[in-house]
Enzyme design. Structure first.
Site, PDB file in Angstrom:
ATOM      1  CE1 TYR A 173      -4.154  -2.094   0.339  1.00 38.29           C
ATOM      2  CE2 TYR A 173      -2.699  -3.557   2.128  1.00 38.29           C
ATOM      3  CZ  TYR A 173      -3.457  -3.367   0.640  1.00 38.29           C
ATOM      4  OH  TYR A 173      -4.333  -4.378   1.321  1.00 38.29           O
TER       5      TYR A 173
ATOM      6  CG  HIS B  63      -7.613   4.482   0.912  1.00 32.88           C
ATOM      7  ND1 HIS B  63      -7.963   5.780   0.505  1.00 32.88           N
ATOM      8  CD2 HIS B  63      -7.406   3.363   1.534  1.00 32.88           C
ATOM      9  CE1 HIS B  63      -9.413   5.265   1.143  1.00 32.88           C
ATOM     10  NE2 HIS B  63      -9.115   3.733   1.758  1.00 32.88           N
TER      11      HIS B  63
ATOM     12  CE1 TYR C 115      -4.552  -4.112   5.143  1.00 32.96           C
ATOM     13  CE2 TYR C 115      -4.599  -5.035   8.019  1.00 32.96           C
ATOM     14  CZ  TYR C 115      -3.903  -4.733   6.007  1.00 32.96           C
ATOM     15  OH  TYR C 115      -2.930  -5.506   6.179  1.00 32.96           O
TER      16      TYR C 115
ATOM     17  CG  ASN D  92     -12.454   0.162   6.214  1.00 31.51           C
ATOM     18  OD1 ASN D  92     -12.666   1.443   5.193  1.00 31.51           O
ATOM     19  ND2 ASN D  92     -13.076  -1.126   5.220  1.00 31.51           N
TER      20      ASN D  92
ATOM     21  CG  ASN E 127     -15.386   3.339   4.781  1.00 32.05           C
ATOM     22  OD1 ASN E 127     -16.288   3.070   4.440  1.00 32.05           O
ATOM     23  ND2 ASN E 127     -15.281   2.030   3.275  1.00 32.05           N
TER      24      ASN E 127
END
Length: 185
Positions: free
Chosen positions: A14, A19, A64, A66, A112
């Site tokens: 990532y 993000h 993570y 969320n 989120n």
């Protein structure tokens, strides 16, 4: 003490994605102020030091995106923080690539990670620094936010990451209103 939380997803796959711009700002602040973000506590990588003469904790949740609220709630409860001591930095698809927007409160919108934080701490009265990543012209939104920037957009985002870090410094040194006046737009 101020708690500066950059949102992102842990893991090498990532790194450098749209993000993870919140993590990128934390990394930049860490480097600039010589605050190692290497302690593991509250399901996060953390470091403490001084920024603009203020004690600051830099935080990269490792839950993570969320579930970012779990980390923020644990920190808030442990340190008995007021929401005004919290600054959250995250990507925003509703802003053009490279745009920076600071707000003292507001809804979580469609993000989120922000929804998780607002749900867990039961307030939206905390400072947020939104970094525009734009919307996809077509295709899956999930693939888009987890994708990497084009070369042109990467150059713009790198400048925006520096501006976001400067905005955090201004918030800690001069207050949110001054930072908003200087960096929104």
């Amino acid at each position: 003490m101020f708690v500066v939380v950059g949102l992102g997803n842990p893991g090498r796959q990532y790194a450098g994605t749209r993000h993870n711009v919140g993590f990128d700002v934390i990394d930049y602040l860490s480097y600039k102020h010589n605050i190692p973000v290497n302690k593991i506590k509250f399901k996060a990588l953390m470091g403490e030091g001084l920024i603009a003469g203020q004690k600051a904790m830099l935080v990269k949740p490792q839950t993570y995106m969320n579930l970012s609220g779990h980390t923020v709630l644990e920190i808030q409860n442990f340190y008995k923080l007021d929401p005004e001591q919290l600054i959250v930095i995250y990507d925003d698809i509703d802003l053009e690539v490279g745009k920076l927007r600071i707000r003292g409160k507001g809804s979580a919108g469609t993000h989120n990670g922000m929804r998780s934080i607002v749900y867990e701490i039961q307030t939206d009265h905390f400072t947020r620094v939104r970094i525009g990543i734009g919307r996809p012209q077509r295709g899956d939104l999930g693939d888009y936010v987890l994708g990497k920037f084009s070369k042109e957009d990467r150059e713009l985002i790198d400048m925006t990451i520096q501006r976001a870090a400067e905005a955090v410094e201004a918030m800690l040194g001069k207050g949110i209103q001054e930072a908003m006046n200087q960096y929104n737009g």
